[in-house]
Design a protein around this motif. Structure first.
Motif, PDB file in Angstrom:
ATOM      1  N   VAL A  29     -83.379  50.799 -61.229  1.00 16.75           N
ATOM      2  CA  VAL A  29     -83.423  49.467 -60.624  1.00 16.75           C
ATOM      3  C   VAL A  29     -84.806  49.192 -60.025  1.00 16.75           C
ATOM      4  CG1 VAL A  29     -82.392  47.984 -58.871  1.00 16.75           C
ATOM      5  CG2 VAL A  29     -80.949  49.567 -60.165  1.00 16.75           C
ATOM      6  N   THR A  30     -85.395  48.039 -60.418  1.00  7.75           N
ATOM      7  CA  THR A  30     -86.693  47.626 -59.877  1.00  7.75           C
ATOM      8  C   THR A  30     -86.569  46.409 -58.971  1.00  7.75           C
ATOM      9  OG1 THR A  30     -87.161  46.285 -61.840  1.00  7.75           O
ATOM     10  CG2 THR A  30     -87.996  48.561 -61.830  1.00  7.75           C
ATOM     11  N   HIS A  31     -85.439  45.699 -59.053  1.00  6.06           N
ATOM     12  CA  HIS A  31     -85.236  44.519 -58.213  1.00  6.06           C
ATOM     13  C   HIS A  31     -83.749  44.232 -58.084  1.00  6.06           C
ATOM     14  CE1 HIS A  31     -85.907  40.602 -56.412  1.00  6.06           C
ATOM     15  NE2 HIS A  31     -85.102  40.074 -57.301  1.00  6.06           N
ATOM     16  N   VAL A  32     -83.304  44.059 -56.841  1.00  6.24           N
ATOM     17  CA  VAL A  32     -81.938  43.632 -56.559  1.00  6.24           C
ATOM     18  C   VAL A  32     -82.060  42.251 -55.918  1.00  6.24           C
ATOM     19  CG1 VAL A  32     -79.805  44.099 -55.303  1.00  6.24           C
ATOM     20  CG2 VAL A  32     -81.186  46.005 -56.149  1.00  6.24           C
ATOM     21  N   PRO A  33     -81.585  41.201 -56.582  1.00  4.89           N
ATOM     22  CA  PRO A  33     -81.706  39.854 -56.012  1.00  4.89           C
ATOM     23  C   PRO A  33     -81.065  39.769 -54.637  1.00  4.89           C
ATOM     24  CG  PRO A  33     -80.968  39.744 -58.290  1.00  4.89           C
ATOM     25  CD  PRO A  33     -80.919  41.189 -57.882  1.00  4.89           C
ATOM     26  N   ARG A  34     -81.683  39.017 -53.761  1.00  8.96           N
ATOM     27  CA  ARG A  34     -81.155  38.854 -52.402  1.00  8.96           C
ATOM     28  C   ARG A  34     -79.767  38.229 -52.401  1.00  8.96           C
ATOM     29  NH1 ARG A  34     -85.627  35.925 -49.042  1.00  8.96           N
ATOM     30  NH2 ARG A  34     -83.761  35.490 -47.847  1.00  8.96           N
ATOM     31  N   TYR A  35     -79.484  37.417 -53.400  1.00  8.22           N
ATOM     32  CA  TYR A  35     -78.178  36.754 -53.455  1.00  8.22           C
ATOM     33  C   TYR A  35     -77.081  37.661 -54.002  1.00  8.22           C
ATOM     34  CZ  TYR A  35     -79.169  36.373 -58.409  1.00  8.22           C
ATOM     35  OH  TYR A  35     -79.462  36.667 -59.702  1.00  8.22           O
ATOM     36  N   ALA A  36     -77.433  38.849 -54.459  1.00 12.44           N
ATOM     37  CA  ALA A  36     -76.438  39.749 -55.062  1.00 12.44           C
ATOM     38  C   ALA A  36     -75.359  40.065 -54.039  1.00 12.44           C
ATOM     39  CB  ALA A  36     -77.103  41.028 -55.548  1.00 12.44           C
ATOM     40  N   ASN A  37     -74.133  39.684 -54.346  1.00 13.04           N
ATOM     41  CA  ASN A  37     -73.011  39.915 -53.440  1.00 13.04           C
ATOM     42  C   ASN A  37     -72.070  40.925 -54.088  1.00 13.04           C
ATOM     43  OD1 ASN A  37     -70.683  39.874 -51.916  1.00 13.04           O
ATOM     44  ND2 ASN A  37     -70.933  37.729 -51.370  1.00 13.04           N
ATOM     45  N   PHE A  38     -72.137  42.149 -53.597  1.00  7.63           N
ATOM     46  CA  PHE A  38     -71.322  43.204 -54.188  1.00  7.63           C
ATOM     47  C   PHE A  38     -69.914  43.246 -53.611  1.00  7.63           C
ATOM     48  CE2 PHE A  38     -75.566  44.479 -55.296  1.00  7.63           C
ATOM     49  CZ  PHE A  38     -75.413  44.985 -56.574  1.00  7.63           C
ATOM     50  N   LEU A  39     -69.620  42.338 -52.680  1.00  5.75           N
ATOM     51  CA  LEU A  39     -68.281  42.304 -52.101  1.00  5.75           C
ATOM     52  C   LEU A  39     -67.374  41.322 -52.817  1.00  5.75           C
ATOM     53  CD1 LEU A  39     -69.175  42.450 -48.307  1.00  5.75           C
ATOM     54  CD2 LEU A  39     -68.399  44.306 -49.787  1.00  5.75           C
ATOM     55  N   THR A  42     -68.037  39.482 -59.444  1.00  6.18           N
ATOM     56  CA  THR A  42     -67.565  40.332 -60.533  1.00  6.18           C
ATOM     57  C   THR A  42     -68.744  40.899 -61.310  1.00  6.18           C
ATOM     58  OG1 THR A  42     -65.572  38.985 -60.727  1.00  6.18           O
ATOM     59  CG2 THR A  42     -66.099  40.400 -62.595  1.00  6.18           C
ATOM     60  N   TRP A  43     -69.776  40.090 -61.494  1.00  8.58           N
ATOM     61  CA  TRP A  43     -70.990  40.476 -62.216  1.00  8.58           C
ATOM     62  C   TRP A  43     -72.203  40.176 -61.349  1.00  8.58           C
ATOM     63  CZ3 TRP A  43     -70.735  42.684 -67.049  1.00  8.58           C
ATOM     64  CH2 TRP A  43     -69.510  42.581 -67.724  1.00  8.58           C
ATOM     65  N   VAL A  44     -73.290  40.947 -61.531  1.00  8.51           N
ATOM     66  CA  VAL A  44     -74.540  40.713 -60.814  1.00  8.51           C
ATOM     67  C   VAL A  44     -75.703  40.971 -61.775  1.00  8.51           C
ATOM     68  CG1 VAL A  44     -74.705  43.070 -59.912  1.00  8.51           C
ATOM     69  CG2 VAL A  44     -75.805  41.195 -58.689  1.00  8.51           C
ATOM     70  N   THR A  45     -76.752  40.171 -61.649  1.00  6.96           N
ATOM     71  CA  THR A  45     -77.946  40.349 -62.476  1.00  6.96           C
ATOM     72  C   THR A  45     -78.884  41.331 -61.787  1.00  6.96           C
ATOM     73  OG1 THR A  45     -77.774  38.101 -63.323  1.00  6.96           O
ATOM     74  CG2 THR A  45     -79.906  39.187 -63.547  1.00  6.96           C
ATOM     75  N   LEU A  46     -79.284  42.371 -62.521  1.00  4.64           N
ATOM     76  CA  LEU A  46     -80.212  43.363 -61.999  1.00  4.64           C
ATOM     77  C   LEU A  46     -81.433  43.454 -62.918  1.00  4.64           C
ATOM     78  CD1 LEU A  46     -77.762  46.276 -61.121  1.00  4.64           C
ATOM     79  CD2 LEU A  46     -78.734  44.575 -59.570  1.00  4.64           C
ATOM     80  N   HIS A  47     -82.558  43.793 -62.326  1.00  4.98           N
ATOM     81  CA  HIS A  47     -83.785  44.023 -63.082  1.00  4.98           C
ATOM     82  C   HIS A  47     -84.094  45.506 -62.978  1.00  4.98           C
ATOM     83  CE1 HIS A  47     -84.778  39.688 -63.294  1.00  4.98           C
ATOM     84  NE2 HIS A  47     -84.042  39.676 -62.189  1.00  4.98           N
TER      85      HIS A  47
END
Length: 85
Positions: A29-39, A42-47
């Motif tokens: 992982v090189t970037h986790v978007p600030r909006y990523a909500n793991f709670l 269902t899906w999240v965009t990762l770089h």
């Protein structure tokens, strides 16, 4: 900072755990978007950087990842004080 996932974490994703996936993907992982909500998501965009089976970096990727896969298989992390080769 997201406590579930941090920059530098290595994920091993099976084909069902990433969109348009074909086979297993190892992603540093090189970037986790600030909006990523793991709670609630269902899906999240990762770089990240795709890694070869031997750990060599291959190419940059932007990947849609199933959140449950991250919860079920916590990322590999280096221990404090251990440097990456």
């Amino acid at each position: 900072m997201n406590p579930l996932l941090r920059v530098g974490d290595v994920l091993t994703l099976q084909h069902r755990d990433w969109a348009v996936g074909d086979g297993t993907l190892r992603l540093k992982v090189t970037h986790v978007p600030r909006y990523a909500n793991f709670l609630t998501s269902t899906w999240v965009t990762l770089h990240g950087l795709e890694l070869a089976p031997d750990g060599r970096p291959m190419r940059e990727r932007c990947v849609l990842v199933r959140v449950q896969a991250v919860r079920d298989n916590p990322p590999a992390r280096l221990e404090p004080g251990v440097r990456e080769l």
